[in-house]
Design an enzyme around this catalytic site. Structure first.
Site, short mmCIF file in Angstrom:
data_model
loop_
_atom_site.label_atom_id
_atom_site.label_comp_id
_atom_site.label_asym_id
_atom_site.label_seq_id
_atom_site.Cartn_x
_atom_site.Cartn_y
_atom_site.Cartn_z
N ASP A 103 -14.46 50.66 86.32
CA ASP A 103 -14.50 51.20 84.95
C ASP A 103 -13.24 50.94 84.14
O ASP A 103 -13.19 51.32 82.96
CB ASP A 103 -14.79 52.70 84.99
CG ASP A 103 -16.24 52.98 85.35
OD1 ASP A 103 -17.11 52.16 84.95
OD2 ASP A 103 -16.51 53.98 86.03
N ASP A 109 -24.30 49.37 84.87
CA ASP A 109 -23.22 49.73 83.95
C ASP A 109 -22.07 48.71 83.98
O ASP A 109 -21.33 48.54 83.01
CB ASP A 109 -22.62 51.10 84.29
CG ASP A 109 -23.62 52.13 84.79
OD1 ASP A 109 -24.64 51.73 85.37
OD2 ASP A 109 -23.36 53.33 84.61
N1 GLY Z 1 -21.16 54.55 83.70
C1 GLY Z 1 -21.60 55.84 84.04
C2 GLY Z 1 -22.66 56.35 83.15
O1 GLY Z 1 -23.20 55.65 82.31
O2 GLY Z 1 -22.97 57.51 83.31
#
Ligand code: GLY
Length: 398
Positions: free
Chosen positions: A120, A179
């Site tokens: 992330d 994601d």
């Molecule tokens: N990347 C984590 C979410 O979208 O909750």
């Protein structure tokens, strides 16, 4: 009935039928009150957290069950969105107050550039430093982007051709979530700055492997794929935040749409444009999509009044679509109408918060992770971020 009354009745019925079948597309009207309301809300939000700036947790993420702001630290995956929203407020209004605050919250994230523990970092640094560069060119900010890309690249698993999202756990050896498509923008950006194609090549490899493995025949995506890092095979296809392994988690579909739109922007590879269009079609035509176009938290969740909506998924999709349509000819009109409809609805009740409520966040009714019982029907900083980005993108193309 005399002749005049007959014609009058006929006219009324005809007008009623026309209005029932009225398919006049909704166009989004970005009037100043939307931006003024957003500034008013973020004034409430930023004023409420000013005294906690020196603590470890100082970034607003959502609200708690008392409707108070819940703060997180820099290692939370959402830590870059608040700075990013402040940058978009500044870009939308030119108000220096937002630039000063955005700079403070951006610089606080500096040490993330060395973090190799999670994929992330792409979200965190691109939303903060990446947007700072839209306001002012800066060699220092450039170097943060490139250094972060170097950290992210340590998570690349060459035999599988993907970037590992989370570290190994009891359940997964090498998990990759949809994601993760969102972290590729930082890698493309780093290659543009540094000229080092390593980052670009990693991004392309990840996008290609995701294209190969993450999608179902109907173009919905799985949430989590578990890879074998030795032979590169896929060990299992699961979910983490969706209804079931086989369901279409709403935000995941939006991440895919946004991610492949970015990949097309950066590479001009037509396969990425095609995939973004296929996802857009899946979302737009889904039989469970409510009339106001704000999806339930999972496309396979029951289409019931009480099923929570996810405004964050809607905002991410709208922002992605406003970029996607810039790569399309007349065919883009249908996606513009779709994005306009989403934004028109997000800008009013029940989604846009009344002034001074919602702890200062803009949007209500998002879902963090329903299966974990976490953040259900709440404001989320990333819903606000992609909403503001969509406003900015809309403004720049009109
Ligand atoms: N990347 C984590 C979410 O979208 O909750």
């Amino acid at each position: 009935m005399n002749k005049t009354s007959f014609y009058f009745a006929f006219l009324i019925i005809t007008l009623a039928v026309i209005s029932c079948n009225d398919k006049t597309p909704i166009s989004f009207n970005l009037d100043n009150t939307i931006i003024e309301n957003a500034e008013a809300q973020y004034t409430v939000l930023s004023d409420s957290i000013i005294s906690t700036f020196e603590s470890k947790k100082f970034i607003p993420r959502t609200t708690n069950n008392k409707d108070e702001v819940k703060l997180v630290g820099i290692y939370d995956w959402t830590s870059g969105f608040y700075a990013g929203s402040l940058w978009y407020l500044n870009l939308l209004t030119n108000n220096p107050k937002w630039e000063n605050l955005a700079l403070e919250y951006t610089k606080k994230l500096d040490s993330i550039k060395h973090w190799e523990g999670n994929h992330d970092v792409g979200f965190i640094i691109e939303c903060s430093y990446g947007n700072a560069l839209k306001r002012t060119p800066s060699k220092v900010f450039d170097s943060v982007i490139v250094r972060t890309a170097k950290s992210l690249a340590t998570r690349f698993r060459p035999n599988a051709g993907i970037i590992q999202s989370w570290d190994a756990s009891k359940k997964w050896n090498c998990p990759v979530i949809i994601d993760n498509m969102m972290n590729l923008e930082l890698l493309f950006h780093a290659t543009r700055i540094s000229g080092d194609s390593t980052y670009y090549n990693i991004a392309v490899s990840h996008a290609n492997k995701t294209l190969e493995n993450h999608f179902r025949p109907d173009n919905s995506s799985y949430h989590v794929l578990n890879y074998d890092t030795v032979n590169g095979g896929v060990l299992s296809k699961n979910t983490h935040q969706g209804l079931s392994d086989d369901s279409a988690w709403a935000r995941g579909q939006a991440w895919g749409l946004y991610g492949y739109t970015v990949c097309y922007r950066e590479t001009k590879d037509k396969r990425y444009l095609d995939q973004a269009l296929k996802i857009a079609e899946y979302i737009k035509n889904h039989p469970n999509l409510p009339k106001d176009k704000i999806p339930y938290w999972d496309y396979n969740a029951p289409a019931l009044e009480k099923t929570p909506r996810d405004a964050s998924a809607a905002a991410i999709a709208a922002s992605a679509l406003y970029e996607l349509i810039t790569y399309l000819d007349d065919k883009g009109q249908q996606y513009k109408q779709f994005a306009d409809e989403i934004m028109t609805n997000l800008c009013k009740a029940p989604y846009f918060a009344d002034k001074g409520t919602n702890a200062g966040f803009l949007l209500k009714h998002s879902v963090g992770s329903l299966p974990h019982g976490v953040e259900i029907d709440v404001p989320l900083n990333y819903a606000d971020y992609y909403f503001l980005e969509a406003l900015y993108r809309f403004k720049n193309t009109h």
